[in-house]
Design a protein around this motif. Structure first.
Motif, PDB file in Angstrom:
ATOM      1  N   THR A 471       0.845  -1.194   0.000  1.00 44.81           N
ATOM      2  CA  THR A 471       0.000   0.000   0.000  1.00 44.81           C
ATOM      3  C   THR A 471       0.881   1.245   0.000  1.00 44.81           C
ATOM      4  OG1 THR A 471      -0.100  -0.010   2.415  1.00 44.81           O
ATOM      5  CG2 THR A 471      -1.854  -1.185   1.235  1.00 44.81           C
ATOM      6  N   GLY A 472       0.259   2.359  -0.344  1.00 43.67           N
ATOM      7  CA  GLY A 472       0.994   3.612  -0.394  1.00 43.67           C
ATOM      8  C   GLY A 472       1.702   3.801  -1.725  1.00 43.67           C
ATOM      9  N   ARG A 493       6.381   3.605   0.390  1.00 43.89           N
ATOM     10  CA  ARG A 493       6.326   4.643   1.414  1.00 43.89           C
ATOM     11  C   ARG A 493       4.908   4.669   1.972  1.00 43.89           C
ATOM     12  NH1 ARG A 493      10.089   9.846   0.101  1.00 43.89           N
ATOM     13  NH2 ARG A 493      11.870   8.747  -0.796  1.00 43.89           N
ATOM     14  N   SER A 494       4.831   4.442   3.286  1.00 49.99           N
ATOM     15  CA  SER A 494       3.525   4.420   3.934  1.00 49.99           C
ATOM     16  C   SER A 494       3.694   4.837   5.380  1.00 49.99           C
ATOM     17  CB  SER A 494       2.899   3.020   3.855  1.00 49.99           C
ATOM     18  OG  SER A 494       1.673   2.975   4.528  1.00 49.99           O
ATOM     19  N   ALA A 495       2.859   5.790   5.806  1.00 45.25           N
ATOM     20  CA  ALA A 495       2.852   6.269   7.199  1.00 45.25           C
ATOM     21  C   ALA A 495       4.235   6.730   7.645  1.00 45.25           C
ATOM     22  CB  ALA A 495       2.331   5.175   8.129  1.00 45.25           C
ATOM     23  N   GLY A 496       4.950   7.377   6.741  1.00 46.70           N
ATOM     24  CA  GLY A 496       6.266   7.901   7.087  1.00 46.70           C
ATOM     25  C   GLY A 496       7.385   6.894   7.048  1.00 46.70           C
ATOM     26  N   ASN A 497       7.111   5.625   6.784  1.00 45.55           N
ATOM     27  CA  ASN A 497       8.147   4.592   6.714  1.00 45.55           C
ATOM     28  C   ASN A 497       8.583   4.384   5.271  1.00 45.55           C
ATOM     29  OD1 ASN A 497       8.063   4.071   9.494  1.00 45.55           O
ATOM     30  ND2 ASN A 497       6.336   2.651   9.246  1.00 45.55           N
TER      31      ASN A 497
END
Length: 546
Positions: A471-472, A493-497
């Motif tokens: 996702t992302g 890249r997802s939720a800042g990670n």
């Protein structure tokens, strides 16, 4: 008896044929007794050419003219008296004597000149001209546009001297150096650094003299390093990075207190030596002004290229930076710094299909053997080995902290969470062995977080790849090789990670990477295949609060 020189015509009574070369073939002259025939002639007695010179002989009798080209009767030819060679010899001796006198006078003047000569005094330092200040202001932009250069840096003196040899890439930016010299200390070995992350590959057995590092850096034994307080390397590394900028310094500000010092010649050609403060905000806490002999000095050519820099930095002492502008190889960062330069783009249809089918292929394989390399913090460098099961959603690893080599941490992951136990260990912490099976019965297992969050997040990312679709934002960064296989490096890249999957052309996962809070990258190498049955951990009745 009186004699007289008689022309040949008087002897033969006929005209003789003239000679073609009177000097080589002089006319034949004979002494004839004419005392009775000439007794009645008044006048002085005839003189032989051999007794008097310059007196004319009496004219010959008869009307016959002397042969053409012959000397008139009664006169001496040039070869008859031997006077011409004597005159020439006297003139030659005179000319040689004159030349000798001139040479003696010239030598004497040269000696006197050498004794009284002194070199012209060097040009005195002066303020910068407008053109010189503009060149100095453009120096950092020139470095930025030239991308890379070879480096030889000397820090300190005598027994505290540290040598740095290697390259700087201002475009990435990246430093790749070999650290040597008697003052190298714990940093002796290889070094790679960005402005925010410093990695070293220590080698205590390396020779004291630094040498250029290998263009392809070794893949193992790199660790995140925190320079101790008072280290001489920190201000030097900051200076090397800040020698490049995408915009010039204000030229008017540089002219205040800056001076032209000298004109010199380096390997690359003529340069101007300029004394001026360090670029604005180059070194935190470094003085930007100083006395005439304390200012940094720049060796800058006519194209605004820096070739040498000397300065005195707080905490480091005297520093000399020599740049080789022709030594510009492409540098390859190690995996802990993200590897080769990415070229992000969207996924093709084939790449998207491989990524979408990743879950089913991992479940079909069941599990994998894993190897961990995690620069998790300034003082935390983790190495580990073990297994994970995509079907059982579990993992079991033995992890070593390079800062505590005599201890191992056993980590177990299942659907209920994490648990860990500390055990004693021996051997090389850089290459820890897999955890024991079955788990040691006497180990004190504790539930909760298993150390730094990056480690749990990295293993969870590997397990999640078999459960849910990515996702992302998804991008393909580059093509790479791993274990002889061609892989596509895909970043999610997802939720800042930032998580990277290395997927081979068969659609199998080969590596998972996670960027840590320290800015480095942790890796979990994945080898899909059969794994042992991983037992579920025994949990305490009440888990400690997290």
């Amino acid at each position: 008896m009186r004699t007289e020189v008689v022309a040949p015509t008087a002897q033969t009574g006929r005209r003789e044929r003239p000679y073609s070369s009177p000097r080589r073939f002089p006319p034949v002259q004979q002494l004839v007794d004419t005392s009775s025939a000439r007794a009645a002639r008044p006048g002085p007695a005839a003189t032989s050419p051999t007794t008097r010179t310059g007196d004319a002989a009496p004219p010959p009798s008869g009307d016959t003219a002397p042969p053409t080209g012959a000397n008139p009767p009664g006169t001496a030819g040039p070869d008859d008296t031997g006077l011409l060679p004597k005159v020439v010899s006297r003139r030659r001796r005179g000319l040689l004597a004159l030349l000798g006198l001139v040479a003696a006078l010239a030598a004497g003047g040269l000696v006197l000149g050498l004794l009284s000569w002194s070199p012209d005094p060097p040009d005195r330092p002066r303020p910068l001209t407008v053109a010189e200040s503009e060149r100095l202001a453009a120096m950092r932009v020139t470095n930025y546009r030239d991308l890379r250069a070879g480096l030889h840096v000397t820090v300190g003196t005598d027994g505290a001297r540290t040598e740095l040899v290697g390259w700087v890439d201002w475009s990435r930016p990246l430093l790749y150096l070999d650290v040597g010299g008697p003052g190298a200390g714990a940093e002796r070995g290889l070094l790679q650094a960005t402005p925010t992350v410093l990695l070293i590959r220590p080698d205590p057995t390396a020779v004291p003299t630094a040498a250029p590092p290998p263009l392809v850096p070794p893949a193992d034994r790199w660790r995140l390093h925190d320079l101790p307080a008072g280290s001489t390397l920190r201000p030097v590394l900051d200076l090397l990075f800040r020698l490049a900028a995408d915009r010039p310094e204000p030229a008017a500000a540089l002219r205040e207190g800056a001076r032209w010092v000298a004109r010199e010649t380096v390997t690359a050609g003529p340069v101007d030596v300029l004394a001026a403060p360090l670029p604005t905000s180059t070194i935190a806490g470094a003085p930007t002004t100083g006395g005439p002999d304390e200012q940094p000095r720049y060796w800058v050519d006519q194209d605004a290229r820096l070739h040498r820099l000397t300065a005195r930095l707080p905490g480091a002492g005297p520093v000399t930076v020599t740049l080789n502008r022709t030594d510009r190889p492409t540098l390859r960062p190690v995996d802990a710094l993200g590897g080769r330069q990415p070229l992000p783009r969207g996924l093709t249809a084939a790449e998207r299909a491989r990524l979408d089918g990743l879950r089913a292929r991992l479940v079909a394989r069941g599990g994998a053997t894993v190897t961990l390399t995690a620069p998790a913090g300034r003082e935390t460098n983790l190495r580990g080995a073990g297994w994970l099961s995509w079907t059982g959603r579990s993992a079991y690893l033995a992890v070593a902290d390079l800062g505590v080599p005599e201890r191992r941490t056993l980590l177990r992951r299942d659907a209920g969470g994490w648990s860990r136990a500390e055990v004693a260990a021996t051997g090389d912490p850089e290459k820890p062995e897999r955890p024991p099976l079955p788990p040691p019965a006497g180990a004190a297992w504790r539930a909760g977080r298993a150390g730094p969050g990056e480690l749990t997040a990295l293993v969870d990312a590997a397990l999640t790849a078999a459960r849910t679709a990515p996702t992302g934002a998804v991008q393909r960064l580059r093509e790479d090789t791993l274990g002889g296989r061609t892989v596509d490096v895909v970043e999610l890249r997802s939720a800042g990670n930032r998580v990277r999957y290395w997927v081979d052309r068969a659609g199998l996962l080969r590596r998972v990477e996670l960027q840590t809070r320290a800015g480095a990258w942790a890796q979990l190498e994945v080898s899909p295949g059969p794994t042992p049955r991983l037992p579920a951990p025994k949990r305490p009745a009440t888990a400690p609060a997290r």
